[in-house]
Enzyme design. Structure first.
Site, PDB file in Angstrom:
ATOM      1  CE  LYS A 164       0.789   1.312   4.486  1.00 54.99           C
ATOM      2  NZ  LYS A 164       1.475   2.571   4.910  1.00 54.99           N
ATOM      3  CG  ASP A 170      -0.562   0.421   8.445  1.00 53.78           C
ATOM      4  OD1 ASP A 170      -1.278   1.318   8.927  1.00 53.78           O
ATOM      5  OD2 ASP A 170       0.595   0.632   8.033  1.00 53.78           O
TER       6      ASP A 170
END
Length: 278
Positions: free
Chosen positions: A8, A140
């Site tokens: 990401k 995350d």
């Protein structure tokens, strides 16, 4: 069964306040990137001599520490607490996502492990249940249950999918061989609420982002490691429409309209790639 955990980037990252528990509340936009690990899991034979329930082997990129503390194993152990009949497994993790890079490699492995075990052994978990498990292992990690553009708040666990599409852009990623410990990155930050929320900024044309979209970690990290800031500047000099650091670093990324030559980033140990976004 095999799966391919993805990376990401953070489109904007604002540290808005310190929490009573010592963590910080954030505002950020997660965007999935097809830079991948490979995670293969298969059931351990019942007679296999092992003193662990999840036998993990990590290859390609060395990761310091006990493999039994890896987020892949911790994800297995967390599910095992609620599903005691979960069989013992072997897991092979081939690392392709650079480590200590702000690209979520370990968190992705965690999220994809939860999803894989759910599918492989028919645990019947919903996305929200898997998100809840992932949030117990890292800030995350929940994003990698959804793997779609999301606005995130809290410590990163409060997710809102957004309709952001960067297809047609080229993403350049450069990760120098300079680890940035998260604790060090937080040490020089003064929490604040930005004037414009990053979710609203990314809904505007990419051409407007340079003057509006900020990563609060850049100031402290670039002060401690000016050579990291120099990479962002170089990406702009190569023609990036927008360039920034991802997470707390040390990866930098740039969005380009066309492919770009990254041969200028040839320092030993540097990871670099350019991929079309789809």
């Amino acid at each position: 069964m095999i799966t391919f955990p993805i990376a990401k980037i953070n489109l904007g990252l604002n540290v808005v306040e310190k929490r009573p528990d010592g963590y910080h509340n954030l505002e950020t936009v997660f965007y999935p990137v097809q830079i991948c690990d490979a995670l293969e899991v298969f059931e351990m034979h019942q007679d296999f001599p092992s003193d662990v329930d999840c036998d993990l082997k990590v290859t390609n990129i060395h990761i310091d520490g006990d493999e039994q503390r890896n987020l892949v194993v911790r994800a297995y152990k967390l599910l095992k607490e609620d599903f005691p009949d979960l069989p013992r497994v072997h897991a092979h993790l081939y690392k392709g996502i650079p480590t200590q890079a702000g690209m979520g490699g370990g968190s992705s492995d965690c999220g994809f492990m939860i999803t894989l075990l759910n599918e492989m052994f028919g645990l019947g978990l919903t996305n929200q249940q898997m998100i809840d498990y992932a949030a117990r292992l890292g800030a995350d990690c929940p994003f990698f249950i959804l793997n779609e553009p999301c606005y995130a708040e809290g410590i990163g666990e409060k997710l809102e999918p957004i309709s952001l599409n960067l297809s047609g852009w080229y993403l350049a990623v450069v990760r120098p061989d300079i680890p940035v410990p998260t604790k060090e990155a937080f040490s020089l930050i003064t929490p604040r609420h930005p004037e414009i929320n990053c979710r609203d900024i990314v809904m505007q044309p990419v051409e407007t982002w340079r003057d509006l979209l900020t990563n609060d970690f850049e100031k402290s990290v670039f002060t401690l490691h000016p050579e990291i800031g120099a990479i962002r500047d170089k990406l702009y000099s190569l023609g990036a429409t927008y360039a920034a650091m991802s997470g707390s670093g040390s990866s930098l990324f740039g969005l380009f309209r066309n492919p770009v030559d990254l041969s200028c980033f040839d320092a030993e140990g540097t990871f670099k790639t350019i991929i079309p976004l789809t």
